[in-house]
Design a protein around this motif. Sequence first.
Motif, PDB file in Angstrom:
ATOM      1  N   SER A 188       0.803  -1.230   0.000  1.00 12.65           N
ATOM      2  CA  SER A 188       0.000   0.000   0.000  1.00 12.65           C
ATOM      3  C   SER A 188       0.831   1.272   0.000  1.00 12.65           C
ATOM      4  O   SER A 188       0.310   2.347  -0.301  1.00 12.65           O
ATOM      5  N   VAL A 189       2.108   1.178   0.367  1.00 14.10           N
ATOM      6  CA  VAL A 189       2.911   2.376   0.544  1.00 14.10           C
ATOM      7  C   VAL A 189       3.021   3.162  -0.764  1.00 14.10           C
ATOM      8  O   VAL A 189       3.147   2.601  -1.844  1.00 14.10           O
ATOM      9  N   GLU A 190       2.921   4.482  -0.656  1.00 17.79           N
ATOM     10  CA  GLU A 190       2.952   5.339  -1.842  1.00 17.79           C
ATOM     11  C   GLU A 190       3.408   6.722  -1.423  1.00 17.79           C
ATOM     12  O   GLU A 190       3.129   7.196  -0.329  1.00 17.79           O
ATOM     13  N   GLU A 191       4.158   7.364  -2.299  1.00 18.31           N
ATOM     14  CA  GLU A 191       4.564   8.742  -2.066  1.00 18.31           C
ATOM     15  C   GLU A 191       4.624   9.463  -3.404  1.00 18.31           C
ATOM     16  O   GLU A 191       5.379   9.081  -4.300  1.00 18.31           O
ATOM     17  N   ASP A 192       3.815  10.497  -3.535  1.00 22.69           N
ATOM     18  CA  ASP A 192       3.764  11.283  -4.774  1.00 22.69           C
ATOM     19  C   ASP A 192       3.554  10.386  -6.001  1.00 22.69           C
ATOM     20  O   ASP A 192       4.186  10.563  -7.048  1.00 22.69           O
ATOM     21  N   GLY A 193       2.668   9.410  -5.848  1.00 28.30           N
ATOM     22  CA  GLY A 193       2.359   8.526  -6.971  1.00 28.30           C
ATOM     23  C   GLY A 193       3.343   7.399  -7.176  1.00 28.30           C
ATOM     24  O   GLY A 193       3.160   6.555  -8.057  1.00 28.30           O
ATOM     25  N   ASP A 194       4.406   7.354  -6.381  1.00 30.67           N
ATOM     26  CA  ASP A 194       5.434   6.321  -6.512  1.00 30.67           C
ATOM     27  C   ASP A 194       5.105   5.149  -5.604  1.00 30.67           C
ATOM     28  O   ASP A 194       4.795   5.326  -4.426  1.00 30.67           O
ATOM     29  N   VAL A 195       5.167   3.942  -6.145  1.00 31.43           N
ATOM     30  CA  VAL A 195       4.904   2.732  -5.356  1.00 31.43           C
ATOM     31  C   VAL A 195       6.039   1.735  -5.597  1.00 31.43           C
ATOM     32  O   VAL A 195       6.841   1.890  -6.514  1.00 31.43           O
ATOM     33  N   LEU A 196       6.087   0.697  -4.756  1.00 28.65           N
ATOM     34  CA  LEU A 196       7.080  -0.360  -4.936  1.00 28.65           C
ATOM     35  C   LEU A 196       6.643  -1.291  -6.063  1.00 28.65           C
ATOM     36  O   LEU A 196       5.485  -1.689  -6.136  1.00 28.65           O
ATOM     37  N   SER A 197       7.574  -1.655  -6.941  1.00 24.90           N
ATOM     38  CA  SER A 197       7.271  -2.624  -7.989  1.00 24.90           C
ATOM     39  C   SER A 197       7.206  -4.015  -7.385  1.00 24.90           C
ATOM     40  O   SER A 197       7.613  -4.245  -6.239  1.00 24.90           O
ATOM     41  N   GLU A 198       6.720  -4.977  -8.177  1.00 24.74           N
ATOM     42  CA  GLU A 198       6.647  -6.367  -7.707  1.00 24.74           C
ATOM     43  C   GLU A 198       8.041  -6.880  -7.317  1.00 24.74           C
ATOM     44  O   GLU A 198       8.227  -7.500  -6.268  1.00 24.74           O
ATOM     45  N   GLN A 199       9.018  -6.620  -8.180  1.00 27.22           N
ATOM     46  CA  GLN A 199      10.381  -7.087  -7.915  1.00 27.22           C
ATOM     47  C   GLN A 199      10.936  -6.446  -6.643  1.00 27.22           C
ATOM     48  O   GLN A 199      11.611  -7.104  -5.838  1.00 27.22           O
ATOM     49  N   GLU A 200      10.647  -5.161  -6.443  1.00 18.28           N
ATOM     50  CA  GLU A 200      11.130  -4.466  -5.247  1.00 18.28           C
ATOM     51  C   GLU A 200      10.486  -5.028  -3.978  1.00 18.28           C
ATOM     52  O   GLU A 200      11.127  -5.111  -2.927  1.00 18.28           O
ATOM     53  N   LEU A 201       9.227  -5.422  -4.079  1.00 15.56           N
ATOM     54  CA  LEU A 201       8.559  -6.058  -2.942  1.00 15.56           C
ATOM     55  C   LEU A 201       9.262  -7.351  -2.543  1.00 15.56           C
ATOM     56  O   LEU A 201       9.559  -7.586  -1.376  1.00 15.56           O
ATOM     57  N   TYR A 202       9.534  -8.214  -3.540  1.00 12.19           N
ATOM     58  CA  TYR A 202      10.258  -9.456  -3.270  1.00 12.19           C
ATOM     59  C   TYR A 202      11.588  -9.157  -2.577  1.00 12.19           C
ATOM     60  O   TYR A 202      11.951  -9.789  -1.587  1.00 12.19           O
ATOM     61  N   ALA A 203      12.319  -8.202  -3.152  1.00 10.45           N
ATOM     62  CA  ALA A 203      13.666  -7.903  -2.676  1.00 10.45           C
ATOM     63  C   ALA A 203      13.660  -7.381  -1.243  1.00 10.45           C
ATOM     64  O   ALA A 203      14.498  -7.759  -0.424  1.00 10.45           O
ATOM     65  N   LEU A 204      12.691  -6.519  -0.927  1.00  7.12           N
ATOM     66  CA  LEU A 204      12.637  -5.938   0.412  1.00  7.12           C
ATOM     67  C   LEU A 204      12.246  -6.969   1.465  1.00  7.12           C
ATOM     68  O   LEU A 204      12.803  -7.009   2.556  1.00  7.12           O
ATOM     69  N   VAL A 205      11.283  -7.821   1.121  1.00 10.56           N
ATOM     70  CA  VAL A 205      10.891  -8.876   2.057  1.00 10.56           C
ATOM     71  C   VAL A 205      12.060  -9.845   2.250  1.00 10.56           C
ATOM     72  O   VAL A 205      12.325 -10.301   3.368  1.00 10.56           O
ATOM     73  N   PHE A 206      12.784 -10.132   1.175  1.00 12.20           N
ATOM     74  CA  PHE A 206      13.965 -10.991   1.261  1.00 12.20           C
ATOM     75  C   PHE A 206      14.977 -10.423   2.264  1.00 12.20           C
ATOM     76  O   PHE A 206      15.465 -11.130   3.146  1.00 12.20           O
ATOM     77  N   VAL A 207      15.283  -9.138   2.148  1.00 11.20           N
ATOM     78  CA  VAL A 207      16.259  -8.511   3.046  1.00 11.20           C
ATOM     79  C   VAL A 207      15.758  -8.530   4.484  1.00 11.20           C
ATOM     80  O   VAL A 207      16.514  -8.824   5.417  1.00 11.20           O
ATOM     81  N   LEU A 208      14.482  -8.235   4.680  1.00 11.25           N
ATOM     82  CA  LEU A 208      13.930  -8.209   6.042  1.00 11.25           C
ATOM     83  C   LEU A 208      14.010  -9.582   6.699  1.00 11.25           C
ATOM     84  O   LEU A 208      14.357  -9.693   7.881  1.00 11.25           O
ATOM     85  N   ILE A 209      13.718 -10.624   5.943  1.00  9.54           N
ATOM     86  CA  ILE A 209      13.719 -11.966   6.533  1.00  9.54           C
ATOM     87  C   ILE A 209      15.134 -12.516   6.668  1.00  9.54           C
ATOM     88  O   ILE A 209      15.537 -12.960   7.747  1.00  9.54           O
ATOM     89  N   ILE A 210      15.897 -12.456   5.588  1.00  9.05           N
ATOM     90  CA  ILE A 210      17.212 -13.095   5.595  1.00  9.05           C
ATOM     91  C   ILE A 210      18.210 -12.276   6.407  1.00  9.05           C
ATOM     92  O   ILE A 210      18.761 -12.744   7.402  1.00  9.05           O
TER      93      ILE A 210
END
Length: 408
Positions: free
Chosen positions: A223-245
């Motif tokens: 849901s996060v958004e700033e000035d119309g900018d959102v996370l892409s699908e790939q960025e979502l994967y990558a961020l969750v990966f970093v948070l978990i690993i």
Amino acid sequence: MSTDQNKELESSKVDFQNKKFINNPFPVYSELRKNDPVHRFLLPSGQFAWIVSRYEDAAEILQDSRFVTNSPYAGNEAGAGPPHQEIISRNLLSVNSEDHRRLRRLVQKAFTPRMIERLRGRIEEISKELLEIIQTKEKREMDLIEEYAFPLPIIVICEMLGVPVEDQDKFREWSNTIMEGVNNTEFNQKSDGAMALFVDYLHSLITKRRLDLQEDLISDLISVEEDGDVLSEQELYALVFVLIIAGHETTVNLIGNGMLALLNNPDQKQLLLDDPELIQPAIEEISRYDGPAEVSNVRWATEDVEFGGKHIQQGDMLFVSFSSANRDPQQFPDPDTFDITRKVNNHIAFGKGIHYCLGAPLARLEGEIAISALLRQMPNIQLKISEEFMDWRPGMIIRGLKELPVVF
């Protein structure tokens, strides 16, 4: 040949994969700081890289825009990673400058200090539950890593993300396997397989959340958004990966290394038992003295650089040794002494500059709660075996024990 050249030649024999070094790297780092603080060495992959060992140099490199965490040179390695690596490549550890600022700005809207502090009560509950299970055992002993330091942060991060309880064991297994590959600086077949399963699972979970948002971090990141900018699908994967690993591994080793330091220094353990308010400076001293990450993730030189008397060529790989920099006597008086009352402690265990660890506040909070609860419940806890008989996890990136046998 000059004396300096002789010293450099001698230090070039350093084997960073040697078990003796892995178990106790600090004497070798002390020699490197004195004789060859910007040291060229050979990776297991057959590539050469540089490692920086002095605090002042390390702090400079971590903030120098000429050394980047993602570059055209990163993909030129033989067998450059598993098929799923590209999917998780756009993460906070590997992007630079404006890309990094954009991602961090978006993630911080969902990963706020207030949100982390709200987890305090739940982390205390998890610590208590794990300790109650341990204390029901007939034998008054445990492997502190396997039974306490490892499960606590994986439960916390999975609950934050909204991973169902029945799937948390999978995450624990995948995390361990993937980090073994990352820690040895090259992916192997086993970690490749774990990465594929991990990404497939994330795809399914994120798809479900897009259709039905919940009160969890994955939903917040969608849901996060700033000035119309959102996370892409790939960025979502990558961020969750970093948070978990990365986030999970940091906390496991902060707790494990911290308890080993306290048990090896009973006077400091007693100080903490007598004054529980010392837990925050204790966590900082643990991070400095034997922190959870031994070296930084790799940097690449974007141009030819003269640094520390060495010529670093464009495209060269470079690592910063947190373990060495945090024991530099030029920065820390009596650096090999573990002192939880240390007044000035500007360590770099969580990095520095734009890539400073986003999860550091969570790791600190989990470390504080886990160690405080353990000492409160088991004030007489002791090592079951001497440190010289313990095994540390192989590889350069992560600094952590395979197991920590204790009696209580």
